[in-house]
Design an enzyme around this catalytic site. Structure first.
Site, mmCIF file in Angstrom:
data_model
loop_
_atom_site.group_PDB
_atom_site.id
_atom_site.type_symbol
_atom_site.label_atom_id
_atom_site.label_comp_id
_atom_site.label_asym_id
_atom_site.label_seq_id
_atom_site.Cartn_x
_atom_site.Cartn_y
_atom_site.Cartn_z
ATOM 1 N N GLY A 163 0.550 77.313 78.409
ATOM 2 C CA GLY A 163 1.272 77.273 77.134
ATOM 3 C C GLY A 163 2.728 76.870 77.294
ATOM 4 O O GLY A 163 3.340 76.346 76.358
ATOM 5 N N ALA A 211 0.569 81.149 78.162
ATOM 6 C CA ALA A 211 0.213 82.178 77.191
ATOM 7 C C ALA A 211 0.024 83.478 77.959
ATOM 8 O O ALA A 211 -0.215 83.468 79.176
ATOM 9 C CB ALA A 211 -1.062 81.774 76.466
ATOM 10 N N GLU A 237 2.599 73.193 77.451
ATOM 11 C CA GLU A 237 2.275 72.731 76.096
ATOM 12 C C GLU A 237 3.496 72.822 75.186
ATOM 13 O O GLU A 237 3.746 71.935 74.358
ATOM 14 C CB GLU A 237 1.100 73.556 75.545
ATOM 15 C CG GLU A 237 -0.186 73.252 76.311
ATOM 16 C CD GLU A 237 -1.330 74.191 75.967
ATOM 17 O OE1 GLU A 237 -1.154 75.411 76.141
ATOM 18 O OE2 GLU A 237 -2.389 73.711 75.532
ATOM 19 N N GLU A 270 -5.075 76.653 83.305
ATOM 20 C CA GLU A 270 -6.062 77.484 82.591
ATOM 21 C C GLU A 270 -7.431 77.465 83.255
ATOM 22 O O GLU A 270 -8.142 78.472 83.269
ATOM 23 C CB GLU A 270 -6.197 77.014 81.133
ATOM 24 C CG GLU A 270 -4.991 77.307 80.264
ATOM 25 C CD GLU A 270 -3.933 76.212 80.265
ATOM 26 O OE1 GLU A 270 -3.952 75.349 81.178
ATOM 27 O OE2 GLU A 270 -3.075 76.236 79.359
HETATM 28 N N1 COA Z 1 0.753 85.958 81.286
HETATM 29 C C1 COA Z 1 1.058 87.249 81.485
HETATM 30 N N2 COA Z 1 1.794 87.692 82.504
HETATM 31 C C2 COA Z 1 2.268 86.774 83.358
HETATM 32 C C3 COA Z 1 2.003 85.405 83.213
HETATM 33 C C4 COA Z 1 1.219 85.008 82.112
HETATM 34 N N3 COA Z 1 0.921 83.729 81.867
HETATM 35 N N4 COA Z 1 2.590 84.740 84.230
HETATM 36 C C5 COA Z 1 3.219 85.657 84.978
HETATM 37 N N5 COA Z 1 3.028 86.887 84.455
HETATM 38 C C6 COA Z 1 3.533 88.166 84.948
HETATM 39 C C7 COA Z 1 2.795 88.644 86.188
HETATM 40 O O1 COA Z 1 1.582 89.309 85.815
HETATM 41 C C8 COA Z 1 3.818 89.566 86.781
HETATM 42 O O2 COA Z 1 3.808 90.779 86.047
HETATM 43 P P1 COA Z 1 3.915 92.214 86.824
HETATM 44 O O3 COA Z 1 5.239 92.160 87.542
HETATM 45 O O4 COA Z 1 3.879 93.206 85.716
HETATM 46 O O5 COA Z 1 2.762 92.243 87.769
HETATM 47 C C9 COA Z 1 5.127 88.868 86.490
HETATM 48 O O6 COA Z 1 4.869 88.008 85.385
HETATM 49 C C10 COA Z 1 5.646 88.036 87.632
HETATM 50 O O7 COA Z 1 4.639 87.110 88.017
HETATM 51 P P2 COA Z 1 4.098 86.955 89.510
HETATM 52 O O8 COA Z 1 2.736 86.357 89.461
HETATM 53 O O9 COA Z 1 4.246 88.234 90.250
HETATM 54 O O10 COA Z 1 5.164 85.912 90.080
HETATM 55 P P3 COA Z 1 4.961 84.892 91.291
HETATM 56 O O11 COA Z 1 6.309 84.356 91.610
HETATM 57 O O12 COA Z 1 4.189 85.523 92.397
HETATM 58 O O13 COA Z 1 4.066 83.705 90.702
HETATM 59 C C11 COA Z 1 3.380 82.090 89.036
HETATM 60 C C12 COA Z 1 4.566 82.866 89.699
HETATM 61 C C13 COA Z 1 3.959 81.337 87.844
HETATM 62 C C14 COA Z 1 2.792 81.102 90.045
HETATM 63 C C15 COA Z 1 2.307 83.098 88.601
HETATM 64 O O14 COA Z 1 2.927 84.122 87.843
HETATM 65 C C16 COA Z 1 1.213 82.516 87.759
HETATM 66 O O15 COA Z 1 0.353 81.818 88.271
HETATM 67 N N6 COA Z 1 1.206 82.812 86.432
HETATM 68 C C17 COA Z 1 0.138 82.435 85.537
HETATM 69 C C18 COA Z 1 0.208 80.963 85.172
HETATM 70 C C19 COA Z 1 -0.955 80.620 84.282
HETATM 71 O O16 COA Z 1 -2.106 80.679 84.646
HETATM 72 N N7 COA Z 1 -0.627 80.221 83.041
HETATM 73 C C20 COA Z 1 -1.603 79.839 82.064
HETATM 74 C C21 COA Z 1 -1.945 80.986 81.211
HETATM 75 S S1 COA Z 1 -3.179 80.577 80.003
#
Ligand code: COA
Length: 260
Positions: free
Chosen positions: A111, A66, A114, A134
């Site tokens: 999400g 999400a 999910e 989360e």
């Molecule tokens: N919601 C909003 N934005 C998200 C996102 C999410 N769930 N997951 C990634 N993004 C965004 C990042 O903020 C970043 O945006 P920016 O370029 O404007 O800063 C972009 O997507 C790229 O993500 P980034 O974190 O830089 O990539 P990465 O390769 O370093 O890491 C992940 C990849 C998937 C490990 C990391 O993005 C992550 O942990 N995401 C969140 C996962 C999460 O907690 N999901 C549950 C949400 S309730």
């Protein structure tokens, strides 16, 4: 119908819905949830569509969860509505009378996991990672993840994944029965295409019957599930497709099911 955050493409009877926010790793904001809901309704209504494939755009992610930026700004009341919207969408996907296949091309987190769990079949690229992170944000899954993962793998594994938030590799997800199959990244699209094509050729009434009997049977006692199976079996036997399938077998030819 046009969408801001989805790409829709049809190949014969297979509709592919691609979540298309690659710069945000396809994170599900409210708009995307609402568009997915609309796209599922359209796929359900369109008689030409027999199978739906869900995937994410770009090299990296299926759906990375999400939208955290939106979650951060929510009040509790808004969060409750957000959870309900997400849960309704996932339930609609799981309850679809047409098979929905997740092509997990990369991160399926929160999400995103999910969403994948609500699909009927899941094929993952070997570079996919699945998890419920989360807890690391100080929250918990809210789109059905605690319930669907629990039912799929039991309390021990569900608690481990939700409490640690650590993603697992695709191969581990296959071992745990979370995904059906893992393939090399290049093989994901053709593998899913072949599977979806096979499902699209099946008799739709039989497909609907199996989806309902298995999905509702999983939540029912045995007698209720068996009664449902009998009713759906009888319904299948009232179709022209039943005549076609059984005749084709006896005549040693390939059946053509027309959904009648
Ligand atoms: N919601 C909003 N934005 C998200 C996102 C999410 N769930 N997951 C990634 N993004 C965004 C990042 O903020 C970043 O945006 P920016 O370029 O404007 O800063 C972009 O997507 C790229 O993500 P980034 O974190 O830089 O990539 P990465 O390769 O370093 O890491 C992940 C990849 C998937 C490990 C990391 O993005 C992550 O942990 N995401 C969140 C996962 C999460 O907690 N999901 C549950 C949400 S309730």
């Amino acid at each position: 119908m046009s969408y801001e955050n989805l790409l829709i493409s049809d190949r014969e009877a297979v509709r592919t819905i691609t979540v298309n926010r690659p710069d945000k790793l396809n994170a599900l904001n409210r708009r995307t949830l609402s568009e997915l809901d609309r796209a599922m309704t359209e796929a359900g209504r369109d008689e030409k569509v027999r199978v739906v494939v869900l995937t994410g755009s770009g090299e990296k992610a299926f759906v990375a969860g999400a939208d955290i930026a939106e979650i951060r700004e929510q009040t509790a009341v808004e969060a409750r509505a957000f959870s309900a919207i997400g849960q309704d969408l996932m339930s609609r996907i799981q309850g679809s009378g047409k098979p929905v296949v997740a092509a997990i091309n990369g991160f399926a987190l929160g999400g995103g996991m999910e969403l994948a769990l609500s699909c009927h079949l899941r094929i993952a690229s070997s570079k996919a990672r699945l998890g419920l992170p989360e807890i690391k944000l100080g929250i918990m899954p809210g789109f059905g993840g605690t319930q669907r993962l629990l039912r799929l793998v039991g309390t021990t594994r569900a608690l481990e994944m939700a409490l640690t938030g650590e993603p697992i590799q695709a191969g581990r997800a296959e071992q745990l029965g979370i995904v059906n199959r893992v393939v090399e990244p290049d093989a994901l699209e053709p593998t899913v295409g072949e599977l979806a094509g096979q499902l699209a050729k099946a008799a739709p009434e039989a497909v609907r019957g199996i989806l309902q009997a298995v999905n509702q049977g999983a939540e029912s006692d045995l007698q209720t599930g068996l009664a449902l199976e009998t009713a759906r079996f009888a319904l299948c036997c009232s179709t022209e497709d039943m005549k076609e399938g059984t005749s084709a077998f006896l005549e040693k030819r390939t059946p053509t099911f027309r959904g009648r």
